[in-house]
Enzyme design. Structure first.
Site, PDB file in Angstrom:
ATOM      1  N   ASP A 470      24.613 -25.920  25.594  1.00  0.00           N
ATOM      2  CA  ASP A 470      25.530 -26.968  24.575  1.00  0.00           C
ATOM      3  C   ASP A 470      24.757 -27.210  23.242  1.00  0.00           C
ATOM      4  O   ASP A 470      23.592 -26.770  23.035  1.00  0.00           O
ATOM      5  CB  ASP A 470      25.484 -28.270  25.546  1.00  0.00           C
ATOM      6  CG  ASP A 470      26.436 -29.409  25.035  1.00  0.00           C
ATOM      7  OD1 ASP A 470      27.236 -29.116  24.212  1.00  0.00           O
ATOM      8  OD2 ASP A 470      26.598 -30.512  26.090  1.00  0.00           O
ATOM      9  N   ASP A 530      36.036 -30.914  25.678  1.00  0.00           N
ATOM     10  CA  ASP A 530      35.557 -32.167  26.608  1.00  0.00           C
ATOM     11  C   ASP A 530      36.831 -32.815  26.971  1.00  0.00           C
ATOM     12  O   ASP A 530      36.794 -33.804  27.829  1.00  0.00           O
ATOM     13  CB  ASP A 530      34.683 -33.091  25.784  1.00  0.00           C
ATOM     14  CG  ASP A 530      33.247 -32.701  25.731  1.00  0.00           C
ATOM     15  OD1 ASP A 530      33.141 -31.787  26.446  1.00  0.00           O
ATOM     16  OD2 ASP A 530      32.447 -33.141  25.114  1.00  0.00           O
TER      17      ASP A 530
HETATM   18  C1  DGJ Z   1      28.876 -32.374  25.662  1.00  0.00           C
HETATM   19  C2  DGJ Z   1      29.588 -31.179  26.667  1.00  0.00           C
HETATM   20  O1  DGJ Z   1      30.730 -30.836  25.994  1.00  0.00           O
HETATM   21  C3  DGJ Z   1      29.774 -31.879  28.085  1.00  0.00           C
HETATM   22  O2  DGJ Z   1      30.667 -31.156  28.943  1.00  0.00           O
HETATM   23  C4  DGJ Z   1      28.483 -32.307  28.748  1.00  0.00           C
HETATM   24  O3  DGJ Z   1      27.997 -31.084  28.928  1.00  0.00           O
HETATM   25  C5  DGJ Z   1      27.836 -33.116  27.720  1.00  0.00           C
HETATM   26  N1  DGJ Z   1      27.701 -32.827  26.332  1.00  0.00           N
HETATM   27  C6  DGJ Z   1      26.212 -33.363  28.364  1.00  0.00           C
HETATM   28  O4  DGJ Z   1      25.587 -34.083  27.615  1.00  0.00           O
END
Ligand code: DGJ
Length: 767
Positions: A470, A530
């Protein structure tokens, strides 16, 4: 295949050609890029030059028609008469002008290998044309041909051959002058709203698609299209472009007054300046291009095949991906091993194959404010460490996957306290934070070593089969540092994952803030967004599908009402949208009713049965009425089609299902995937189907809702491929006049998935 005839360079793929010619003055003319053509066609295809235009700056005194402003070029410079946008800006001892002319060429088998930048694998051949400039510079333009997927890639390497420094302020990977009128489609948006297709006609004013956040960005994906104005999904000429690069990028298109559209792409020149000492070189990322005269779907098919065959790591090419459960949306950072194992038991029972522990497993990482950078397991949450958890998951039949955000640091972390200078800040100014984070300076070798060692040690400490990498903030690094940061990022990925090729790497950056071909060279999939609301996802996945195959899009089912839109969507639709990608689940499984569990189990079973079709089948955006989305995936003997509705109208008309890519004479069985209706969704309407009056909010109804389901219309039909491609008519939709097993019950955000199976006696017939 590449051929050279006396100054004419012909690059051929299966169904496209690019013809380049050395002009009498040594410039590189783009004679043709588009449908297949021969060397013998060059004169006919070339833009004619028999008059001298007014107001022109002539390149040569002896030829008044040779004005660089009107020659369709494959490279250009500045201050020699071409007033269109230049692909290079620099400062040399001779000033800012540039004029690159042919010096030599070479044809290589396969690729010319780059050391620090990712590149497409296994081209057939590469043409390297060397141009030189009097300021003391050599520019090698590399053209690689990927015949099987109708893709040509380009990049440029500039070498300072003078004995004084040169400052490069802009160097594009590619420039093409294409005769014609075009519409530019870009894929733009932001967090939870990535990849929205936007169309803009390219005219005399320049159209720019640029990212300056340090990353390929959720604001402006580096990929874009140029299409003729009347092109559609299944007809017309379309060019597609992308960049194997994860940093700031730039693309521009502009039509000249002679009707030639100049299109260029490369690293963004914003704040960019790279000083080249004598003998030093600068290498641009590889630009990707393709052409199709079969509309947007034709172009997408080329790009999908290219990514599947030449971009993703060899180990993952056509390798089926697991159905995963991810802990993020279900429990965030609030978990214990016990809670995780409970979730894992359910996930395993439902049919998931991989359990991904997301953020929150290390250091003091209990919220977004602390711990990032310290990859020591939090023993309060995981008393038996990662090995303990991995063993428990293995006992349940699940693989174990783990989340990292290695490029960032919270100021409230041991790492930051020990090395505050490792974080990127602007000298003399207060730091600016994103999600309470600063980025680590990946241009520094010791920082890269720390990441490689700490992530590598965790990966080797337990049986970890998957990594979610990430990255959750935009960069503030400027110019050449932003470029070097991305080289540092690639160095880290290469050193961690090249020795561990069997670990499945899914990139993620607050969702799709880094959905690009650069990261796909290291790991075969990217978390698309997300935003897991299926209706929002229709636009996001549809946008991405123009340039990226379903095999690289993470698509998960989450809870309804959705946390970002509060939209209540049926579980069937959440599953149906997620089938078109890499299926996963991200919700708290504890509160599923027994009918939800049953539905999820059957979704996963269905997906596994048709997994290779959904992940690697030929994808088509089908024609759909306004407000609806329809997709299809097809392989030799089987296809699947998804029909996604938004708002349900009163008195709906008839519905037609029109498919693509089938064998016209073969016969197919069309069958709707069995899905169920929830009793609770009918509220007081149940009085029409049960003899007693029930309180719609009462105990009987809510108990019935969690135990019983009403089967949605079971449609089975038989038709030839020709009839299916012409359009078959589906069962009637519900219109308020009754319910029976032949009515398609489509409420708001309803959807259906159909499996279209070629009948056995037709075998693999293509006719
Ligand atoms: C952002 C990501 O896109 C999410 O899926 C998740 O992993 C969060 N960060 C965790 O902090």
């Amino acid at each position: 295949m590449i051929e050279v005839h006396d100054g004419l360079f012909c690059l051929h793929t299966k169904s496209t050609s690019m013809l380049l010619r050395r002009t009498a003055f040594g410039h590189l003319e783009l004679v043709h890029y588009g449908a297949a053509a021969d060397a013998a066609d060059a004169d006919a295809l070339a833009v004619k030059r028999t008059i001298a235009y007014g107001c022109a700056t002539n390149y040569a005194a002896n030829d008044p028609t040779y004005c660089l402003d009107v020659v369709p070029l494959a490279w250009s410079g500045e201050a020699r008469g071409d007033y269109r946008e230049a692909p290079i800006e620099w400062d040399t001892d001779l000033g800012a002008a540039s004029d690159f002319r042919y010096a030599a060429h070479e044809i290589l088998d396969g690729a010319a290998i780059m050391e620090r930048l990712p590149q497409a694998r296994t081209p057939d051949q590469t043409l390297a044309i060397t141009l030189t400039d009097e300021a003391g510079a050599e520019l090698i333009l590399f053209f690689s041909v990927f015949g099987d997927t109708d893709v040509i890639t380009r990049r440029a390497v500039l070498k300072n051959t003078s004995d004084t420094p040169i400052t490069v302020k802009k160097l594009m990977s590619s420039l093409l002058d294409l005769p014609g009128r075009f519409v530019m489609t870009t894929f733009s948006g932001g967090w939870i709203a990535e990849a929205r297709a936007e169309r803009v006609p390219v005219g005399a004013a320049r159209v720019v698609n640029e990212a300056v956040t340090g990353f390929s960005s959720n604001r402006h994906n580096p990929g874009f299209l140029l299409s003729e104005p009347d092109a559609g999904e299944d007809h017309g000429r379309v060019y597609g472009f992308n960049l194997i690069w994860s940093g700031n990028h730039y693309a521009a298109a502009q039509r000249s007054f002679q009707g030639i559209t100049r299109v260029m792409q490369g690293v963004s020149p914003a704040d960019f300046a790279k000083k080249l000492a004598p003998g030093e070189s600068f290498c641009t990322p590889e630009a990707v291009m393709s052409f199709s005269d079969a509309g947007f779907n034709g172009l997408s098919a080329h790009m999908h095949d290219f990514v599947n065959r030449h971009i993703v790591p060899a180990h993952w090419q056509e390798r089926e991906r697991p159905v995963l459960y991810n802990s993020w949306e279900g429990c965030g950072m609030d978990f214990t091993e016990r809670r995780l194992v409970e979730l894992a038991k359910k996930a395993a029972k439902l049919g998931c194959e991989l359990f991904v522990l997301d953020d929150g497993w290390f250091g003091a990482r209990n919220s977004e404010t602390a711990g990032l950078g310290d990859y020591a397991v939090n023993k309060k949450k995981l008393p038996d460490g990662l090995t303990g958890l991995a063993d428990k998951l293995r006992a349940l039949g699940l693989d174990f996957g783990l989340w990292f955000e290695p490029e960032a640091v919270n100021p409230d972390s041991d790492l930051y306290r020990a090395h505050p200078d490792w974080a990127i800040t602007e000298p003399g100014r207060e730091p600016v934070y994103g999600r309470n984070e600063l980025l680590l300076d990946l241009t520094r070798p010791e920082v890269r070593d720390y990441i490689v060692d700490s992530v590598g040690a965790v990966l080797d400490s337990a049986d970890i089969r998957y990594v979610k990498w990430d990255m959750n903030r935009h960069s503030t690094a400027l110019g050449a540092k932003a470029y070097d940061y991305i080289l540092g990022f690639y160095d880290v990925l290469r050193r961690i994952f090249a020795p561990r090729p069997e670990i499945l790497l899914e990139n993620c950056a607050s969702g799709g803030n880094r959905f690009d071909l650069g990261v796909l060279c290291f790991g075969p999939q990217v978390w698309a967004s997300d935003d897991t609301d299926p209706i929002e996802r229709l636009d996001i996945q549809n946008g991405l599908s123009y340039l990226y195959p379903l095999s690289c899009m993470g698509t998960h089912v989450s809870a309804a009402p959705h946390s970002q839109t509060l939209r209540q969507t049926p579980l069937s639709t959440r599953g149906n949208v997620s089938f078109f990608g890499l299926l996963g689940y991200e919700l708290d499984l504890k509160f599923l009713s027994s009918v939800d569990e049953k539905d999820i189990r059957s979704q996963i079973e269905f997906y596994k049965k048709y997994r290779s079709l959904f992940q690697f089948g030929r994808f088509t955006r089908l024609p759909a009425p306004e407000g609806e989305t329809r997709w299809q995936v097809a392989r030799e003997d089987c296809a699947a089609a998804g029909m996604f509705y938004r708002l349900a109208p009163a008195a709906p008309g008839m519905d037609e299902l029109r498919l693509a890519d089938l064998a016209p004479k073969a016969r197919y069985t069309v069958m709707a995937r069995q899905q169920n209706l929830r009793v609770g969704d009918f509220g007081e309407l149940v009085r029409y189907v049960v003899p007693v009056r029930l309180n719609p909010k009462g105990v009987v109804m809510s108990t019935a809702d969690s135990i019983y389901v009403m089967p949605d219309c079971a449609e089975v039909m038989e038709a030839s491929g020709a009839a299916l491609m012409s359009g078959i008519r589906l069962e009637n939709r519900y219109a308020g006049t009754g319910y029976n097993e032949n009515i398609r019950m489509l409420r708001d955000f309803g959807s259906r998935v159909y499996i279209v199976q070629k009948q056995k006696e037709w075998g693999d017939s293509e006719t």
